[in-house]
Enzyme design. Structure first.
Site, PDB file in Angstrom:
ATOM      1  N   TYR A 160       0.790  -1.228   0.000  1.00 35.30           N
ATOM      2  CA  TYR A 160       0.000   0.000   0.000  1.00 35.30           C
ATOM      3  C   TYR A 160       0.826   1.284   0.000  1.00 35.30           C
ATOM      4  O   TYR A 160       0.270   2.372  -0.111  1.00 35.30           O
ATOM      5  CB  TYR A 160      -0.962   0.000   1.196  1.00 35.30           C
ATOM      6  N   HIS A 163      -9.288   1.084  -5.640  1.00 38.48           N
ATOM      7  CA  HIS A 163      -8.412   0.223  -4.843  1.00 38.48           C
ATOM      8  C   HIS A 163      -6.983   0.678  -5.072  1.00 38.48           C
ATOM      9  O   HIS A 163      -6.579   0.929  -6.223  1.00 38.48           O
ATOM     10  CB  HIS A 163      -8.561  -1.246  -5.250  1.00 38.48           C
TER      11      HIS A 163
END
Length: 153
Positions: A24, A101
């Site tokens: 991430y 996302h």
């Protein structure tokens, strides 16, 4: 055109920058929020930026966005893959809905590859990191501005 976009974030996104940085990255949710406010402002929009770890809260927020006729950008995180209540709430939206996302879910483990939310989304952006939020905001605003104006009675 309604000038409000709800930007909704699901479980564990409050840990952006700390949780699995190899997936991430190091950008925090506060930095994503600042990005979203900046981009929305540049486009003449206001944004309501929120994060929750609770499915029912997310459903409440989607219903609130519906009541306010707001467009929605959502990163449902783990709610993407198992939440029928979130999907059902999203299906009630009349305004554009962009699913975001940070990672490319299609290159992840099978568990993370099929988002139920995509069944309701106008469009899906994944794999571009936090920049995906900017892309989603711009896409939603473009969709709003190209929609035909309502006919006066």
């Amino acid at each position: 055109m309604n000038k409000l976009i709800y930007i909704l974030n699901g479980p564990n996104l409050n840990l952006l920058g700390q949780r699995e940085p190899q997936l991430y990255g190091s950008t925090t949710l506060a930095q994503v929020e600042a990005l979203c406010h900046r981009v929305a402002g540049e486009l003449g929009m206001r944004c309501e930026f929120r994060q929750t770890n609770h499915e029912g809260v997310m459903v409440d927020w989607v219903q609130e966005a519906r009541e306010k006729a707001a467009a929605v950008v959502i990163n449902p995180a783990g709610l993407s893959f198992r939440s029928i209540p979130v999907l059902d709430a999203l299906k009630t939206l009349a305004q554009p809905l962009a699913e975001v996302h940070i990672t490319n879910i299609h290159r992840r483990e099978e568990l993370y590859q099929k988002s139920l939310v995509s069944l309701a989304a106008t469009g899906v952006i994944c794999g571009f990191g936090p920049f995906g939020y900017e892309l989603a905001i711009r896409a939603v605003v473009e969709r709003l501005s190209s929609a035909p104006a309502p006919i006066a009675a």
